[in-house]
Design a protein around this motif. Structure first.
Motif, PDB file in Angstrom:
ATOM      1  N   LEU A   2      16.334   3.765  22.674  1.00 55.79           N
ATOM      2  CA  LEU A   2      16.615   4.812  21.692  1.00 55.79           C
ATOM      3  C   LEU A   2      17.163   4.247  20.393  1.00 55.79           C
ATOM      4  O   LEU A   2      17.275   4.984  19.408  1.00 55.79           O
ATOM      5  N   THR A   3      17.528   2.970  20.388  1.00 58.87           N
ATOM      6  CA  THR A   3      18.132   2.389  19.189  1.00 58.87           C
ATOM      7  C   THR A   3      17.138   1.563  18.369  1.00 58.87           C
ATOM      8  O   THR A   3      17.514   1.023  17.332  1.00 58.87           O
ATOM      9  N   ARG A   4      15.928   1.425  18.858  1.00 63.78           N
ATOM     10  CA  ARG A   4      14.894   0.731  18.078  1.00 63.78           C
ATOM     11  C   ARG A   4      13.608   1.544  18.203  1.00 63.78           C
ATOM     12  O   ARG A   4      12.825   1.378  19.140  1.00 63.78           O
ATOM     13  N   PRO A   5      13.367   2.465  17.276  1.00 69.00           N
ATOM     14  CA  PRO A   5      12.232   3.384  17.409  1.00 69.00           C
ATOM     15  C   PRO A   5      10.895   2.665  17.263  1.00 69.00           C
ATOM     16  O   PRO A   5      10.771   1.684  16.525  1.00 69.00           O
ATOM     17  N   LEU A   6       9.917   3.173  17.979  1.00 65.10           N
ATOM     18  CA  LEU A   6       8.544   2.676  17.891  1.00 65.10           C
ATOM     19  C   LEU A   6       7.648   3.765  17.331  1.00 65.10           C
ATOM     20  O   LEU A   6       7.968   4.952  17.412  1.00 65.10           O
ATOM     21  N   ALA A  16      26.331   8.748  19.792  1.00 63.04           N
ATOM     22  CA  ALA A  16      26.240  10.050  19.133  1.00 63.04           C
ATOM     23  C   ALA A  16      24.919  10.219  18.391  1.00 63.04           C
ATOM     24  O   ALA A  16      24.415  11.334  18.252  1.00 63.04           O
ATOM     25  N   ARG A  17      24.360   9.108  17.908  1.00 62.28           N
ATOM     26  CA  ARG A  17      23.120   9.227  17.131  1.00 62.28           C
ATOM     27  C   ARG A  17      21.891   8.751  17.914  1.00 62.28           C
ATOM     28  O   ARG A  17      20.835   8.516  17.339  1.00 62.28           O
ATOM     29  N   ALA A  18      22.047   8.623  19.237  1.00 64.20           N
ATOM     30  CA  ALA A  18      20.947   8.093  20.043  1.00 64.20           C
ATOM     31  C   ALA A  18      19.696   8.953  19.946  1.00 64.20           C
ATOM     32  O   ALA A  18      18.581   8.443  20.014  1.00 64.20           O
ATOM     33  N   LEU A  44      21.051  -1.339  28.735  1.00 60.91           N
ATOM     34  CA  LEU A  44      19.997  -1.592  29.717  1.00 60.91           C
ATOM     35  C   LEU A  44      18.627  -1.275  29.123  1.00 60.91           C
ATOM     36  O   LEU A  44      17.659  -2.035  29.316  1.00 60.91           O
ATOM     37  N   LYS A  45      18.533  -0.192  28.364  1.00 61.13           N
ATOM     38  CA  LYS A  45      17.247   0.175  27.762  1.00 61.13           C
ATOM     39  C   LYS A  45      16.822  -0.842  26.702  1.00 61.13           C
ATOM     40  O   LYS A  45      15.645  -1.196  26.602  1.00 61.13           O
ATOM     41  N   ARG A  46      17.779  -1.311  25.893  1.00 70.51           N
ATOM     42  CA  ARG A  46      17.434  -2.337  24.901  1.00 70.51           C
ATOM     43  C   ARG A  46      16.986  -3.620  25.605  1.00 70.51           C
ATOM     44  O   ARG A  46      16.020  -4.265  25.193  1.00 70.51           O
ATOM     45  N   SER A  85       8.635   8.962  21.595  1.00 70.79           N
ATOM     46  CA  SER A  85       9.863   8.661  22.338  1.00 70.79           C
ATOM     47  C   SER A  85       9.684   7.347  23.080  1.00 70.79           C
ATOM     48  O   SER A  85       8.807   7.206  23.929  1.00 70.79           O
ATOM     49  N   SER A  86      10.519   6.376  22.755  1.00 69.80           N
ATOM     50  CA  SER A  86      10.440   5.074  23.397  1.00 69.80           C
ATOM     51  C   SER A  86      11.653   4.890  24.300  1.00 69.80           C
ATOM     52  O   SER A  86      12.649   5.615  24.201  1.00 69.80           O
ATOM     53  N   LEU A  87      11.560   3.911  25.190  1.00 69.66           N
ATOM     54  CA  LEU A  87      12.667   3.662  26.118  1.00 69.66           C
ATOM     55  C   LEU A  87      13.945   3.313  25.370  1.00 69.66           C
ATOM     56  O   LEU A  87      15.013   3.855  25.669  1.00 69.66           O
TER      57      LEU A  87
END
Length: 396
Positions: A220-224, A56-58, A365-367, A216-218
C-alpha cells in the motif's frame, strides 16, 4: 543495534565514498559523511513519517506524501544524489543513495524515491547527458521540480532483454501497454523503453499524454499502475545503446533495492526486540524465553549478513567495479528473503497485535513481499549468478 562505521581517521573527505579498503576489496563500512546523511534522513522521517502517519494514509488515494517528498527531494537534495553537480545534482554515489534507501525502507516511506531518483534517473544517466533534452530532464528531477517513472514492470530484472511492449512509429509516437509500473501514479514524466524503426530506444513522455491506470497492489506504500500509450507524443532520448542503458539502470536499481530491504528488516528486528522486552507473561519478560531469543538471534545474523551483501553491491556500483553484476546478484538473492523472514517474525512475535490493521507490521510484510519480486526474484538472481561465477549446472 547500530550499523558498523569506519573509524574517523580513515574517512574520506568529501563524498565519503570508498577509500579505506585495500584496492579490489569492497568497503562495507559507513563513512562519517554517510552516517551524517543517515542521521539527517532518519530525523526527518521520525518527525514527518512515523508509523502511525504511514498507517493513516495507507488507503489514501494520493500516491505518496507530497510534502514529505518535497522535503526529501528539494530541501535535502536527495532526488539528485546520483546526478553530477554539473547537471544540478549532488554528485554523490550509489553508497549514499543506499544509505537513504535503508532509512526509507525502515520507515516504509510513501515516496517515489526508487522510481524517480533511482530507476528513471539511472536510465537517463545512461543516455547522452550532453544532449539538452536529457540534461534538462535530469536537472528537473535532481532539483525535485519533477518526478519520473521508468515505464517497465516492477518485476523487470537486469539481463531480461529489452522490453517489446511499446512500439514507436516513424514520427516518434508510442503505442503499447506496460503493466505494474512502480511510481507512475503521480509522476510528471515517463521514461519509456520502446522499439522503433531503428531498434531499441528510450523516450520521454509527459504523463498527461499517457493513460495511467492505478490498481490495488499488495504494497500500500508503493502504488502500481498499468500505463497505456495510444499514439502518445514522445521525445527521443539519445543513447549510445538504449538496451545497455536500460540494463545498467535495472542493475543499479536491483543493487540499491537490497539496501531498502536491509532497512526494512532492521526495523522489524529492532521493533520486535523492543516489544518483547516490554511484554510480560507468567511473571517474566517475554523476551527472556530462550526459544524467542534463538529466533531473534537468527534474524539478527541474517540482517547483518544481508547488510554486508547490500553494502558490497552499493560499493561495487559506486566504484564501477567489474564485480558489480556478481555483487548485485548476491545482494538481491539474499536480502529479499531476509526482509520477508524478518517481517514474518515481527508479525508472529508481536502476537495478536501483530495481526491487526492498527499495527504497522503488516505494512512491512507487504513491502517485503512486493520487494521480493521487484527487479528480479531471488531465484532469477541466483540463476544469473551461476554463470557469472562459472558455477556448472546440476548434473555436470
Amino acid at each position: 543495534m547500530t550499523s558498523p562505521t569506519r573509524p574517523a581517521a580513515s574517512t574520506d573527505a568529501g563524498s565519503g565514498t570508498a577509500g579505506s579498503a585495500p584496492a579490489g576489496t569492497p568497503d562495507l563500512l559507513y563513512s562519517d559523511v554517510e552516517d551524517d546523511l543517515r542521521g539527517t534522513v532518519r530525523a526527518l522521517l521520525a518527525d514527518r513519517c512515523p508509523p502511525d502517519a504511514v498507517l493513516a494514509r495507507a488507503e489514501d488515494p494520493r500516491p505518496y506524501d507530497a510534502e514529505l517528498w518535497r522535503l526529501l527531494a528539494a530541501d535535502l537534495g536527495l532526488a539528485g544524489l546520483l546526478v553530477p553537480e554539473r547537471l544540478g545534482g549532488q554528485g554523490a554515489s550509489a553508497r549514499e543513495t543506499a544509505v537513504v534507501l535503508e532509512e526509507l525502507g525502515g520507515a516504509v516511506a510513501p515516496t517515489p524515491f526508487l522510481g524517480s531518483a533511482v530507476l528513471a534517473t539511472s536510465t537517463l544517466l545512461g543516455c547522452d547527458t550532453a544532449d539538452g533534452t536529457v540534461a534538462d530532464l535530469l536537472r528537473h528531477l535532481a532539483t525535485g521540480e519533477a518526478t519520473a517513472a521508468l515505464a517497465v514492470p516492477l518485476a523487470a530484472a537486469p539481463g531480461g532483454g529489452f522490453p517489446a511492449a511499446v512500439r514507436a512509429d516513424a514520427e516518434g509516437r508510442l503505442t503499447g501497454r506496460v503493466t505494474s509500473v512502480a511510481d507512475a501514479v503521480g509522476a510528471d514524466v515517463l521514461v519509456v523503453p520502446a522499439l522503433g524503426p531503428a531498434g531499441p530506444g528510450l523516450y520521454e513522455v509527459a504523463a498527461a499524454d499517457a493513460s495511467v491506470e492505478p490498481f490495488s497492489s499488495l504494497d500500500l506504500t508503493r502504488p502500481l499502475a498499468d500505463v497505456v500509450f495510444d499514439g502518445a507524443a514522445a521525445r527521443p532520448l539519445p543513447a549510445g545503446d538504449a538496451a545497455v542503458a536500460l540494463d545498467a539502470a535495472l542493475r543499479t536499481g536491483a543493487g540499491l533495492l537490497a539496501s531498502e530491504q536491509v532497512g526494512l528488516a532492521q526495523w522489524c528486528l529492532d521493533e520486535t526486540v523492543r516489544y518483547l522486552g516490554q511484554r510480560h507473561q507468567f511473571g517474566r519478560v517475554v523476551g527472556s524465553f530462550q526459544s524467542l531469543k534463538h529466533r531473534l538471534a537468527d534474524v539478527w545474523l541474517e540482517v547483518v549478513s544481508a547488510r554486508a551483501a547490500a553494502r558490497a553491491a552499493a560499493d561495487a556500483l559506486a566504484t564501477g567495479s567489474p564485480d558489480a553484476p556478481v555483487a548485485v546478484a548476491v545482494a538481491q538473492a539474499y536480502a529479499a528473503a531476509v526482509a520477508v523472514h524478518a517481517a514474518e517474525e515481527a508479525v508472529q512475535l508481536h502476537g495478536g497485535i501483530g495481526m491487526t490493521w492498527e499495527h504497522p507490521a503488516h505494512l512491512y510484510l507487504k513491502r517485503a513481499k512486493a520487494d521480493e519480486i521487484a527487479l528480479g526474484t531471488p531465484g532469477r538472481h541466483r540463476a544469473a549468478l551461476a554463470p557469472l561465477i562459472e558455477l556448472p549446472p546440476p548434473g555436470r
